[in-house]
Design a protein around this motif. Structure first.
Motif, PDB file in Angstrom:
ATOM      1  N   UNK A  39       0.821  -1.200   0.000  1.00 48.46           N
ATOM      2  CA  UNK A  39       0.000   0.000   0.000  1.00 48.46           C
ATOM      3  C   UNK A  39       0.860   1.257   0.000  1.00 48.46           C
ATOM      4  N   UNK A  40       1.975   1.214   0.734  1.00 45.26           N
ATOM      5  CA  UNK A  40       2.884   2.357   0.762  1.00 45.26           C
ATOM      6  C   UNK A  40       3.463   2.659  -0.619  1.00 45.26           C
ATOM      7  N   UNK A  41       3.447   1.663  -1.489  1.00 44.44           N
ATOM      8  CA  UNK A  41       3.993   1.840  -2.834  1.00 44.44           C
ATOM      9  C   UNK A  41       2.892   1.942  -3.887  1.00 44.44           C
ATOM     10  N   UNK A  42       1.707   2.334  -3.467  1.00 47.54           N
ATOM     11  CA  UNK A  42       0.674   2.724  -4.413  1.00 47.54           C
ATOM     12  C   UNK A  42      -0.309   1.665  -4.842  1.00 47.54           C
ATOM     13  N   UNK A  43      -0.281   0.497  -4.219  1.00 46.98           N
ATOM     14  CA  UNK A  43      -1.200  -0.566  -4.604  1.00 46.98           C
ATOM     15  C   UNK A  43      -2.408  -0.607  -3.662  1.00 46.98           C
ATOM     16  N   UNK A  44      -3.528  -1.048  -4.184  1.00 43.65           N
ATOM     17  CA  UNK A  44      -4.719  -1.307  -3.368  1.00 43.65           C
ATOM     18  C   UNK A  44      -4.714  -2.791  -3.022  1.00 43.65           C
ATOM     19  N   UNK A  45      -4.632  -3.106  -1.745  1.00 41.75           N
ATOM     20  CA  UNK A  45      -4.403  -4.484  -1.309  1.00 41.75           C
ATOM     21  C   UNK A  45      -5.602  -5.022  -0.539  1.00 41.75           C
ATOM     22  N   UNK A  46      -6.008  -6.235  -0.879  1.00 41.98           N
ATOM     23  CA  UNK A  46      -6.984  -6.988  -0.101  1.00 41.98           C
ATOM     24  C   UNK A  46      -6.284  -8.256   0.374  1.00 41.98           C
ATOM     25  N   UNK A  47      -6.276  -8.485   1.686  1.00 39.34           N
ATOM     26  CA  UNK A  47      -5.581  -9.639   2.258  1.00 39.34           C
ATOM     27  C   UNK A  47      -6.581 -10.584   2.899  1.00 39.34           C
ATOM     28  N   UNK A 118       9.672 -18.208   1.363  1.00 42.30           N
ATOM     29  CA  UNK A 118       9.357 -17.458   2.578  1.00 42.30           C
ATOM     30  C   UNK A 118      10.418 -17.754   3.632  1.00 42.30           C
ATOM     31  N   UNK A 119      10.768 -16.775   4.454  1.00 40.54           N
ATOM     32  CA  UNK A 119      10.287 -15.382   4.393  1.00 40.54           C
ATOM     33  C   UNK A 119      10.952 -14.638   3.241  1.00 40.54           C
ATOM     34  N   UNK A 120      10.199 -13.762   2.586  1.00 39.36           N
ATOM     35  CA  UNK A 120      10.760 -13.012   1.466  1.00 39.36           C
ATOM     36  C   UNK A 120      10.933 -11.550   1.861  1.00 39.36           C
ATOM     37  N   UNK A 121      11.864 -10.902   1.226  1.00 42.61           N
ATOM     38  CA  UNK A 121      12.053  -9.468   1.416  1.00 42.61           C
ATOM     39  C   UNK A 121      10.905  -8.734   0.720  1.00 42.61           C
ATOM     40  N   UNK A 122      10.145  -7.906   1.425  1.00 41.86           N
ATOM     41  CA  UNK A 122       9.028  -7.205   0.789  1.00 41.86           C
ATOM     42  C   UNK A 122       9.441  -6.407  -0.442  1.00 41.86           C
ATOM     43  N   UNK A 123      10.667  -5.881  -0.439  1.00 36.03           N
ATOM     44  CA  UNK A 123      11.125  -5.129  -1.615  1.00 36.03           C
ATOM     45  C   UNK A 123      11.295  -6.042  -2.826  1.00 36.03           C
ATOM     46  N   UNK A 124      11.740  -7.267  -2.576  1.00 43.04           N
ATOM     47  CA  UNK A 124      11.853  -8.196  -3.699  1.00 43.04           C
ATOM     48  C   UNK A 124      10.474  -8.577  -4.215  1.00 43.04           C
ATOM     49  N   UNK A 125       9.537  -8.793  -3.308  1.00 41.57           N
ATOM     50  CA  UNK A 125       8.173  -9.083  -3.750  1.00 41.57           C
ATOM     51  C   UNK A 125       7.613  -7.923  -4.551  1.00 41.57           C
ATOM     52  N   UNK A 126       7.854  -6.696  -4.097  1.00 44.90           N
ATOM     53  CA  UNK A 126       7.397  -5.519  -4.827  1.00 44.90           C
ATOM     54  C   UNK A 126       7.959  -5.508  -6.245  1.00 44.90           C
ATOM     55  N   UNK A 127       9.251  -5.810  -6.373  1.00 46.87           N
ATOM     56  CA  UNK A 127       9.872  -5.838  -7.698  1.00 46.87           C
ATOM     57  C   UNK A 127       9.254  -6.922  -8.576  1.00 46.87           C
ATOM     58  N   UNK A 128       9.001  -8.097  -7.985  1.00 49.36           N
ATOM     59  CA  UNK A 128       8.397  -9.194  -8.756  1.00 49.36           C
ATOM     60  C   UNK A 128       6.963  -8.832  -9.169  1.00 49.36           C
ATOM     61  N   UNK A 129       6.207  -8.210  -8.267  1.00 50.20           N
ATOM     62  CA  UNK A 129       4.843  -7.791  -8.600  1.00 50.20           C
ATOM     63  C   UNK A 129       4.857  -6.826  -9.771  1.00 50.20           C
ATOM     64  N   UNK A 130       5.739  -5.838  -9.709  1.00 49.44           N
ATOM     65  CA  UNK A 130       5.811  -4.858 -10.798  1.00 49.44           C
ATOM     66  C   UNK A 130       6.189  -5.524 -12.113  1.00 49.44           C
ATOM     67  N   UNK A 131       7.116  -6.474 -12.051  1.00 50.19           N
ATOM     68  CA  UNK A 131       7.537  -7.164 -13.274  1.00 50.19           C
ATOM     69  C   UNK A 131       6.388  -7.960 -13.881  1.00 50.19           C
TER      70      UNK A 131
END
Length: 253
Positions: A39-47, A118-131
């Motif tokens: 969310x801090x990086x601009x995504x709308x998240x439902x968990x 897991x556990x994954x670095x949230x920044x790496x997940x962010x990069x993978x999501x964007x890709x």
């Protein structure tokens, strides 16, 4: 962050215009960590906590991508992946505490776009999501320069078909694949402010780096090669806190 619905579903949905991400994980701490970060990086998240809650969320809205845990009580992640892959085109990134090659290969073969231990670095997940989003995003509304067209800008000439760039003195300037893709993105969107994410979207190839700062490096390299022209370093202008603008008029050669 708000809580809605049954005890098995906690929807952490931000009021923003970003891409919609569905996180499915039975670990509440991980759901909160990933939701807050994305969310801090601009995504709308439902968990949500499990497959039942996931189905409820999917019935209420559409998503651009799902992040799915493998090891969950009830229906496991691979079973969920199998039916999601069979019923639609929702891109899925798998998360698993079991990081073996066989598990990763099975997940990818079943239709996952990517697979992280897991556990994954949230920044790496962010990069993978964007890709993954970039790979699946359609740019049908964006103008495209014909591959064989020759164009001029600020005394420069570029042949899009053979990827040949010549400076105002008719000297050929060599560009890497990444630099040419970036130049093409600027040429297709002249005199418009483009954010780093937009430049990543427009210029990314299959081997492109997924991080915002990779664009800064690429722009710096391209700018240095274009400085010899009549507009110097003003040809690619930095717009503070927004991105970059290609300032020249682009016209057919």
């Amino acid at each position: 962050m708000t809580l809605q619905g049954s005890p098995s579903i906690d929807m952490l949905t931000a009021n923003m215009d970003g891409s919609r991400i569905l996180v499915v994980d039975d670990d509440a701490d991980i759901r909160i960590l990933l939701s807050d970060f994305l969310e801090q990086h601009g995504f709308a998240v439902t968990a949500v906590a499990d497959g039942v809650a996931m189905d409820q969320a999917l019935a209420m809205q559409t998503f651009d991508i799902a992040v799915l845990d493998v090891m969950m009580p009830g229906e496991d992640g691979l079973s969920i992946l199998r039916r999601l892959a069979a019923s639609g085109d929702l891109p899925i990134i798998m998360l698993s505490a079991i990081g073996g090659d066989i598990d990763r290969i099975v997940g990818l073969e079943m239709g996952a776009e990517d697979y992280l231990p897991k556990p994954c670095n949230p920044r790496e997940l962010l990069a993978r999501v964007r890709t993954v989003l970039r790979r699946n995003r359609r740019q049908t509304s964006e103008p495209q320069v014909p591959a064989g067209q020759r164009l001029r800008f600020a005394g420069w000439q570029v042949d899009m078909g053979v990827r040949l760039l010549t400076d105002p003195d008719n000297v050929v300037v060599t560009l890497t694949d990444g630099e040419f893709r970036l130049l093409r993105a600027f040429i297709e969107h002249p005199r418009r402010v483009l954010s780093r994410d937009q430049l990543l979207d427009y210029s990314a190839g299959s081997d492109a780096e997924s991080y915002d700062r990779a664009i800064d490096v690429q722009v710096s390299r391209l700018r240095r090669k274009l400085e010899r022209g009549e507009m110097g370093d003003e040809l690619v202008r930095t717009i503070r806190n927004e991105g970059y603008m290609f300032t020249a008029e682009v016209r057919p050669a």
